[in-house]
Scaffold this motif. Sequence first.
Motif, short mmCIF file in Angstrom:
data_model
loop_
_atom_site.label_atom_id
_atom_site.label_comp_id
_atom_site.label_asym_id
_atom_site.label_seq_id
_atom_site.Cartn_x
_atom_site.Cartn_y
_atom_site.Cartn_z
N ILE A 83 0.89 -1.35 0.09
CA ILE A 83 -0.08 -0.02 -0.06
C ILE A 83 0.87 1.17 -0.16
N VAL A 84 1.91 1.29 0.75
CA VAL A 84 2.81 2.27 0.88
C VAL A 84 3.68 2.54 -0.62
N HIS A 85 4.07 1.22 -1.16
CA HIS A 85 4.50 1.38 -2.34
C HIS A 85 3.76 2.20 -3.40
N ALA A 86 2.42 1.63 -3.48
CA ALA A 86 1.40 2.39 -4.34
C ALA A 86 1.06 3.70 -4.09
N ALA A 329 -13.71 -3.80 -2.41
CA ALA A 329 -13.95 -4.63 -3.64
C ALA A 329 -12.74 -4.67 -4.11
N PRO A 330 -11.96 -5.94 -4.15
CA PRO A 330 -10.79 -5.92 -4.65
C PRO A 330 -10.49 -5.84 -6.01
N ALA A 331 -11.53 -6.30 -6.94
CA ALA A 331 -11.46 -5.85 -8.50
C ALA A 331 -11.53 -4.57 -8.84
N PRO A 332 -12.31 -3.68 -8.40
CA PRO A 332 -12.26 -2.55 -8.46
C PRO A 332 -11.13 -1.74 -8.04
N ALA A 333 -10.58 -2.08 -6.80
CA ALA A 333 -9.61 -1.48 -6.15
C ALA A 333 -8.40 -1.65 -7.13
N PHE A 334 -8.13 -2.96 -7.64
CA PHE A 334 -7.05 -3.07 -8.55
C PHE A 334 -7.09 -2.47 -9.66
N ARG A 335 -8.16 -2.47 -10.42
CA ARG A 335 -8.50 -1.66 -11.74
C ARG A 335 -8.16 -0.13 -11.47
N ASN A 336 -8.42 0.30 -10.38
CA ASN A 336 -8.45 1.87 -10.05
C ASN A 336 -7.27 2.20 -9.12
N SER A 337 -6.27 1.42 -9.07
CA SER A 337 -5.30 1.76 -8.12
C SER A 337 -4.45 2.78 -8.18
N ALA A 338 -4.24 3.30 -9.61
CA ALA A 338 -3.47 4.68 -9.84
C ALA A 338 -4.39 5.84 -9.10
N TRP A 339 -5.50 5.66 -9.02
CA TRP A 339 -6.60 6.71 -8.73
C TRP A 339 -6.65 6.59 -7.19
N TYR A 341 -4.75 5.01 -5.11
CA TYR A 341 -3.67 5.38 -4.17
C TYR A 341 -2.79 6.59 -4.58
N GLY A 342 -2.63 6.73 -5.90
CA GLY A 342 -1.97 7.73 -6.22
C GLY A 342 -2.57 9.20 -6.49
N LEU A 343 -3.92 9.04 -6.40
CA LEU A 343 -4.89 10.39 -6.76
C LEU A 343 -4.52 10.54 -8.02
N ALA A 344 -4.14 9.78 -9.05
CA ALA A 344 -3.78 10.28 -10.51
C ALA A 344 -5.18 10.26 -11.15
N GLY A 345 -5.43 11.33 -11.96
CA GLY A 345 -6.41 11.28 -12.82
C GLY A 345 -6.10 11.18 -14.17
N SER A 346 -6.50 12.07 -15.16
CA SER A 346 -6.08 11.55 -16.54
C SER A 346 -6.14 13.10 -17.19
N GLN A 347 -4.93 13.05 -18.14
CA GLN A 347 -5.06 14.41 -18.90
C GLN A 347 -4.99 13.99 -20.48
N CYS A 348 -5.80 14.69 -21.11
CA CYS A 348 -6.24 14.40 -22.49
C CYS A 348 -4.93 15.03 -23.42
N VAL A 375 -2.74 14.77 -8.63
CA VAL A 375 -2.96 15.98 -8.01
C VAL A 375 -2.57 15.66 -6.48
N ALA A 376 -1.94 14.67 -6.09
CA ALA A 376 -1.56 14.38 -4.71
C ALA A 376 -0.79 15.34 -4.16
N ASP A 377 0.30 15.84 -5.04
CA ASP A 377 1.20 16.76 -4.42
C ASP A 377 0.85 18.31 -4.78
N LEU A 378 -0.41 18.47 -5.13
CA LEU A 378 -0.80 20.03 -5.34
C LEU A 378 -1.39 20.49 -4.30
N THR A 379 -1.64 21.75 -4.23
CA THR A 379 -2.32 22.24 -3.26
C THR A 379 -3.50 23.10 -4.01
#
Length: 453
Positions: A83-86, A329-339, A341-348, A375-379
């Motif tokens: 979890i810390v790694h992710a 829910a393990p499956a959705p948590a795995f699919r959306n791991s970047a969001w 744990y990393g609060l990573a959205g997407s940029q077109c 956006v994890a490091d943004l204010t």
Amino acid sequence: MTGRLLAYATYLPHYRLTRATISTALTGVPSGSGARTVAGYDEDAVSMAVAATRALGAGVREAGNLYFATTDPPLLDKSCSLIVHAATGMHGRAFALDLTGLRSGFGALSVAARSGGVAVLADLRTGRPGSAEEADGGDGAAAFLFGSGDSGDSGEDDAVAEVIGSVSAPMEVMDAWRAPRTGYALLGEDRLVHHVLARAVQEVVAEAGTPTTALVSTLNRRLASALRASVGAAGGADVQESHRESTGYCGAADLGLLLARALDTARAGDTILAVSAGGGADALLLRVLKDGRRSPDRRGQEIGYHQYLTWRGALDREPARRPARPAVAPAPAFRNSAWKYGLAGSQCAACGKVYLPPARVCACGAVDRARPFSVADLTGTVVTQAADGVSDSPAPPATAALIDFGTTGRLLLELTDTPPTGIADGAEIEMTFRRTYALDGVPNYFWKARPKR
């Protein structure tokens, strides 16, 4: 051993419980000085480890190893280090490992110094109500990044310190232990423990030599002071006493927090001997390469004893009449791991529009042309907020706020670590990784917003 320390960081919770508050609640008479740090209702060893590790800086992402030490893992069988790694954005081929027990803090530091990578130490300490372990305990985390420390283009060494030696004198002694599924440590007879640990510390000091600064981490505060004095070093007494007075003994994280405090005030050329006394003695000897930059002292928000007991699960209060929350829910948590744990959205990639959470299809018509955007490091700033005074939060009212990140969009998040008076619309906030809730003892994690420190 020639490990080089490139960076270090600490995390202390926002809340503190004075020892006078504890004694007043239990006896009606205020006594004792100082305070202990208290993890918030939505914090645990994992969330504090994430906070400390992320504070190390960008070098964490390229680290090859992650060693996570704690005596209070929120999950067993499943590796909490993953979890810390992710949540810290480390690369996908890093080796992550959990270590447990009071000696695990030293173990993580020692192994990371040898192999390189991150050693993160995080813990919560709880004692029986009215015990010395309760009043003198503390919660916190410390993280250390080890590597080669090669000189850059300027020719300046990047390392803060170097590890020049490690000594261990393990001894099988019943000094402190805790059985599975129990919340409090049991302690051995004082005279035996003091005699055995004093002998072990003497052995490691005899091999390591007398340093400029000595630090001793052990559960008993008086014993820690006596053992530190026995080393014969001129420095370290103020650092150790200040730590025990304002933070407390932090279990597996204690040695790391002590070492970080010492590095804050050290001068280049100083030597620091950090000793973990428990089950014998283990010592790490470091030479400081750069003058320390003292971190400003921070006074946390004081809480009452009833809040502390509630957050620790020792006071079973009436729950809110709300529907049961869903299990993780393990499956959705795995699919959306970047969001998650990393609060990573997407940029077109076509038009630059940011989506929080991520989206495959952009309003411009582009499909699957997005790149991660964290956006994890943004204010951000609070646009508007709403409070729920009858929520199932252990610290009501629960407050949700719409956070504006400027050109990167908005996000609805729960607020945490807010002062009793709340925060105003327009206030600046930062992201923090926290527990959201636990179902059947299994914690769920996501990001919250807190007032910028």
